[in-house]
Design a protein around this motif. Structure first.
Motif, PDB file in Angstrom:
ATOM      1  N   ASN A   1       0.827  -1.214   0.000  1.00 57.04           N
ATOM      2  CA  ASN A   1       0.000   0.000   0.000  1.00 57.04           C
ATOM      3  C   ASN A   1       0.857   1.258   0.000  1.00 57.04           C
ATOM      4  O   ASN A   1       0.523   2.253  -0.673  1.00 57.04           O
ATOM      5  N   LYS A   2       1.977   1.234   0.750  1.00 52.25           N
ATOM      6  CA  LYS A   2       2.868   2.402   0.785  1.00 52.25           C
ATOM      7  C   LYS A   2       3.460   2.660  -0.597  1.00 52.25           C
ATOM      8  O   LYS A   2       3.549   3.817  -1.045  1.00 52.25           O
ATOM      9  N   ALA A   3       3.849   1.588  -1.292  1.00 48.46           N
ATOM     10  CA  ALA A   3       4.399   1.743  -2.633  1.00 48.46           C
ATOM     11  C   ALA A   3       3.361   2.343  -3.579  1.00 48.46           C
ATOM     12  O   ALA A   3       3.677   3.217  -4.401  1.00 48.46           O
ATOM     13  N   ARG A   4       2.117   1.906  -3.471  1.00 50.24           N
ATOM     14  CA  ARG A   4       1.048   2.447  -4.313  1.00 50.24           C
ATOM     15  C   ARG A   4       0.837   3.936  -4.038  1.00 50.24           C
ATOM     16  O   ARG A   4       0.641   4.740  -4.970  1.00 50.24           O
ATOM     17  N   GLU A   5       0.853   4.299  -2.762  1.00 54.80           N
ATOM     18  CA  GLU A   5       0.654   5.703  -2.398  1.00 54.80           C
ATOM     19  C   GLU A   5       1.776   6.573  -2.954  1.00 54.80           C
ATOM     20  O   GLU A   5       1.522   7.682  -3.454  1.00 54.80           O
ATOM     21  N   MET A   6       3.007   6.080  -2.889  1.00 57.69           N
ATOM     22  CA  MET A   6       4.137   6.856  -3.392  1.00 57.69           C
ATOM     23  C   MET A   6       4.072   6.995  -4.911  1.00 57.69           C
ATOM     24  O   MET A   6       4.394   8.053  -5.456  1.00 57.69           O
ATOM     25  N   ARG A   7       3.648   5.926  -5.590  1.00 54.97           N
ATOM     26  CA  ARG A   7       3.490   6.019  -7.046  1.00 54.97           C
ATOM     27  C   ARG A   7       2.413   7.052  -7.395  1.00 54.97           C
ATOM     28  O   ARG A   7       2.576   7.844  -8.331  1.00 54.97           O
ATOM     29  N   ALA A   8       1.314   7.021  -6.645  1.00 53.08           N
ATOM     30  CA  ALA A   8       0.226   7.966  -6.894  1.00 53.08           C
ATOM     31  C   ALA A   8       0.682   9.407  -6.694  1.00 53.08           C
ATOM     32  O   ALA A   8       0.151  10.335  -7.312  1.00 53.08           O
ATOM     33  N   ALA A   9       1.690   9.585  -5.832  1.00 59.00           N
ATOM     34  CA  ALA A   9       2.235  10.922  -5.573  1.00 59.00           C
ATOM     35  C   ALA A   9       3.312  11.304  -6.583  1.00 59.00           C
ATOM     36  O   ALA A   9       3.921  12.370  -6.461  1.00 59.00           O
TER      37      ALA A   9
END
Length: 402
Positions: free
Chosen positions: A23-31
Motif C-alpha cells: 500500500n505504501k508503494a502504491r501511495e508513493m506512485r500515486a504521488a
C-alpha cells in the motif's frame, strides 16, 4: 467523539506487513514517485483465458446465487481429482472445504479448534499471518527458528523439543513464503516421525506454492509422505499462485471430515460461501489445461537466478537460492550499523528497508515481519526489466552505506 472500543483479541495482533509495504508503494506512485514494488506476493501473469471464459459462461448461466457454504459440489470433485492426480491423496467430498482465499481456510481451522492457551508451533521465517491468526483465535504461537545455515528449514529435534501437552497445531509451509525453502520428501518424513509420536497434535500444511519449484525439485505433500498422520493433517492449497488468480479469492483444503464440518460451521457464521463465479472459474482452473504452469515456473526460475545473483553481488548481502515460490530472502545483517546517504544509521532490517524505499524507491518487506530480523523479502513476481532496475538500485544503495 468517543474512542472505538477495540477488542482484546484485536489488540493481540499486528496488521499485515506485506500489505502495508504494498500500500505504501502504491501511495508513493500515486504521488508521482518512481517506486519499484517488490513486496506483493502475487504473480504478474494474467489469469489464463480459458479460466476467464469459464467465469463469463457461469455468469451467463445465472450461477450468481448463494452456494453451499463450503463450496459447490463440482469444485469439490475437481479438488478431489487434483489431490488424487498430483498429490496421491484421497479425499471424499465431505473432506473438502472451499473458502474465500487460503487465509480464510487457515482462519476457519484455527477458529474451529483453538481454545485459550492452546499452542501453535510456527517455524520461522514464517508467513506473517500464521502467528497473528493463531493469536486472534485465542491461541499462543510458539516460534521455532531455522536460520540461513539450516536452509530456513526446522530439524526434527527442534520440532520434538517444541511440542508440549498444550500443542494443538504445527504449521508447515513448503515451498515457503518468505524464503522459498522447500522440504524434500525425506525431510517431511523425518518431521512426520516426530509427529507420529504426538497423537494430540494436528498438522496444517500450506502447499500454496507447490507448482512453483525449481531445478527439478520434486514437491511432496506431508499427508502423502507421512500416511501415519493423514488423519490429523489439514492439507491447504488454492488457485491464487499457480493459476494467477489472487483476486478471485479461492482457497481450499482436504482433511478429516469432522474438522471440515467444524470449519464449515465457522464459515456459516462469518463469510459464508466463496463467490459463486470464482468457484466456477476454479473448476476450470483445476480441470482444464495445465501446460502453462511449468512454462511459467521456468520463467520464475530465470528471474530467481537473476535476483539471487544480483543480491549476492551487493555489498553486505547474502542470499540463498530458493527451491520454490517467488521470493528471495537475503541476509542484510552485515549492512546494519552503517549510515545511509540520508544520514540515517541502519540499526535493523526495518530501518534498512525504510531507507531503501526513501532513497532508491525500492519497496521490500523487513525480515522482522516474518520472525527473522536481519533479513528482508524480495518478490520476483515481476518482469526481468523491472527486476534488473531494482537490483541496480539495491546495489547502489548498499555501496553507498558507510
Amino acid at each position: 467523539m468517543p474512542s472505538v472500543p477495540i477488542s482484546e483479541a484485536l489488540k493481540r495482533v499486528q496488521p499485515s506487513a506485506t500489505l502495508a509495504v504494498t500500500n505504501k508503494a502504491r501511495e508513493m506512485r500515486a504521488a508521482g514517485h518512481d517506486v519499484i514494488g517488490l513486496g506483493a506476493g502475487e504473480p504478474d501473469f494474467d489469469t489464463p483465458d480459458n479460466i476467464k471464459d469459464a467465469a463469463i459462461e457461469a455468469i451467463r448461466r445465472g450461477e450468481t446465487k448463494y452456494t453451499n457454504t463450503d463450496g459447490i459440489i463440482e469444485l469439490k470433485r475437481a479438488i478431489a481429482q487434483k489431490f488424487r492426480r498430483e498429490n496421491d491423496l484421497e479425499y471424499g467430498n465431505e473432506q473438502i472445504s472451499v473458502s474465500p482465499g487460503g487465509k480464510a481456510v487457515i482462519w476457519n481451522a484455527f477458529l474451529a479448534t483453538l481454545n485459550p492457551g492452546d499452542e501453535v508451533i510456527v517455524p520461522a521465517p514464517y508467513w506473517v499471518s500464521y502467528p497473528e491468526m493463531a493469536r486472534l483465535a485465542g491461541g499462543k504461537p510458539v516460534i521455532v527458528s531455522a536460520g540461513i545455515e539450516a536452509g530456513f528449514k526446522i530439524k526434527p529435534e527442534q520440532l520434538e523439543k517444541a511440542i508440549t501437552k498444550k500443542t494443538r497445531w504445527v504449521v508447515i509451509n513448503s515451498p515457503s513464503n518468505p524464503t522459498g525453502a522447500a522440504y524434500t520428501r525425506d525431510e517431511l518424513k523425518a518431521l512426520g516421525d516426530v509427529l507420529a509420536k504426538a497423537p494430540h497434535v494436528w498438522v496444517m500444511t500450506d502447499d500454496m506454492y507447490e507448482h512453483i519449484v525449481y531445478d527439478n525439485f520434486t514437491f511432496a505433500s506431508l499427508a502423502a509422505a507421512c500416511p501415519d498422520i493423514y488423519e490429523r493433517t489439514l492439507t491447504i492449497n488454492g488457485v491464487s499462485k499457480a493459476y494467477s488468480m489472487t483476486g478471485w479469492r479461492i482457497g481450499y483444503a482436504g482433511g478429516p471430515a469432522d474438522l471440515i464440518k467444524a470449519m464449515g460451521k465457522a464459515l456459516s457464521q462469518t463469510t459464508s460461501n466463496a463467490a459463486s463465479i470464482s468457484q466456477w472459474a476454479a473448476v476450470e482452473a483445476l480441470t482444464g489445461p495445465q501446460d502453462f504452469i511449468p512454462e511459467r515456473a521456468a520463467i520464475f526460475q530465470e528471474r530467481r537466478d537473476l535476483v539471487v545473483n544480483g543480491l549476492n553481488d551487493a555489498d553486505g548481502l547474502a542470499c540463498l537460492k530458493p527451491e520454490g515460490a517467488f521470493y528471495a530472502f537475503p541476509d542484510c545483517s552485515s549492512a546494519l550499523g552503517k549510515k545511509a546517504p540520508n544520514g540515517d544509521v541502519l540499526e535493523d532490517d526495518i530501518e534498512f528497508c525504510a531507507a531503501l524505499l526513501d532513497i532508491e524507491k525500492v519497496a521490500a518487506v523487513p525480515g522482522a515481519a516474518f520472525g527473522a530480523p536481519g533479513h528482508f523479502r524480495v518478490s520476483y513476481a515481476t518482469s526481468t526489466e523491472v527486476l534488473t532496475e531494482a537490483l541496480a538500485r539495491i546495489k547502489r544503495f548498499c555501496a553507498a552505506l558507510k
